[in-house]
Design an enzyme around this catalytic site. Structure first.
Site, PDB file in Angstrom:
ATOM      1  N   HIS A 110       0.693  -1.118   0.025  1.00 28.06           N
ATOM      2  CA  HIS A 110      -0.128   0.012   0.106  1.00 28.06           C
ATOM      3  C   HIS A 110       0.811   1.118  -0.131  1.00 28.06           C
ATOM      4  O   HIS A 110       1.866   1.256   0.849  1.00 28.06           O
ATOM      5  CB  HIS A 110      -0.926   0.097   1.216  1.00 28.06           C
ATOM      6  CG  HIS A 110      -1.823   1.333   1.123  1.00 28.06           C
ATOM      7  ND1 HIS A 110      -2.996   1.115   0.485  1.00 28.06           N
ATOM      8  CD2 HIS A 110      -1.888   2.212   1.942  1.00 28.06           C
ATOM      9  CE1 HIS A 110      -3.681   2.177   0.503  1.00 28.06           C
ATOM     10  NE2 HIS A 110      -2.952   2.941   1.640  1.00 28.06           N
ATOM     11  N   ASP A 142      -5.968  -9.092   5.699  1.00 28.34           N
ATOM     12  CA  ASP A 142      -6.995  -9.911   6.397  1.00 28.34           C
ATOM     13  C   ASP A 142      -8.360  -9.209   6.020  1.00 28.34           C
ATOM     14  O   ASP A 142      -8.457  -8.768   4.889  1.00 28.34           O
ATOM     15  CB  ASP A 142      -6.852  -9.351   8.058  1.00 28.34           C
ATOM     16  CG  ASP A 142      -6.976  -7.934   8.580  1.00 28.34           C
ATOM     17  OD1 ASP A 142      -7.474  -7.104   7.439  1.00 28.34           O
ATOM     18  OD2 ASP A 142      -6.720  -7.520   9.464  1.00 28.34           O
TER      19      ASP A 142
END
Ligand code: GRF
Length: 201
Positions: A110, A142
């Site tokens: 990211h 997740d």
């Protein structure tokens, strides 16, 4: 034993290229066994073909619903029998069923220092917020957006006059170092997830 890694990418694939090169240079003890993409026009496909990596195209636009697309994606991912799934600019949210199928086996990059600026246009968000530092984060995936345990982060200074593009360009250089490094650690069995923390052995 070399790990088997499969990469998911939707576009340009510069992070994918950095991973390919780190494998070719034997910095990562792995074989890249597949590129899976949702976008038949992704430049990442060209990069895979140049490196003789098999390509699986699951064209999102051909599916009547997100659920059916995700079923096809899950099945393609299972077929690879990969030890690790690398999200390298894969521009869709991975559904909970897929995340649950591969616990601790999926990593994402990211372009911000998480937990700040999740989601799209992270570099734009950083410039607009006026932060003085930003960077990139590699984390396990997740069930929430950009929220899994953090493996590595690189930090850079935001300079006066930076706009979204100039910041993105400087962060990208760090992504190309940080992502292969994190994947190398995974492939060397040096990562241990303890709650929210990733211990590096
Ligand atoms: C990168 O900035 C990555 O952090 C984000 O999407 C972008 C993909 O770029 N998740 P590329 O396709 O790897 O060049």
């Amino acid at each position: 034993m070399k790990k088997r890694i499969a990469v998911l990418a939707s576009g340009r694939g510069s992070n994918f290229q950095a991973v390919i090169e780190a494998i070719q240079d034997e910095k990562i003890p792995a074989t890249c066994i597949a590129l899976i993409t949702d976008n038949p026009k992704a430049y990442a496909i060209e990069r895979a073909r140049n490196a003789k990596i098999p390509v699986v195209i699951i064209d999102y636009s051909m599916f009547p619903s997100r659920e059916l697309y995700e079923c096809a994606l899950l099945s393609a991912m299972q077929k690879t029998e990969a030890d690790l799934f690398v999200l390298a600019g894969y521009m869709r949210i991975i559904g909970a069923a897929i995340v649950r199928s591969f616990p601790g086996k999926m990593v994402n990059i990211h372009p911000a220092l998480l937990p700040s600026f999740t989601g799209l246009h992270a570099q734009r968000q950083a410039v607009q917020y006026g932060v003085k530092v930003s960077g990139c984060t590699v984390h396990f995936v997740d069930e929430s957006l950009d929220s899994g345990p953090i493996i590595l982060q690189h930090c850079i200074a935001v300079q006066e006059g930076d706009d979204e593009d100039s910041l993105a360009e400087r962060i990208l250089k760090h992504e190309h170092e940080c992502f292969p490094e994190a994947i190398k650690l995974f492939c060397e069995d040096r990562l241990e997830i303890v709650g929210r923390t990733v211990r590096i052995r």
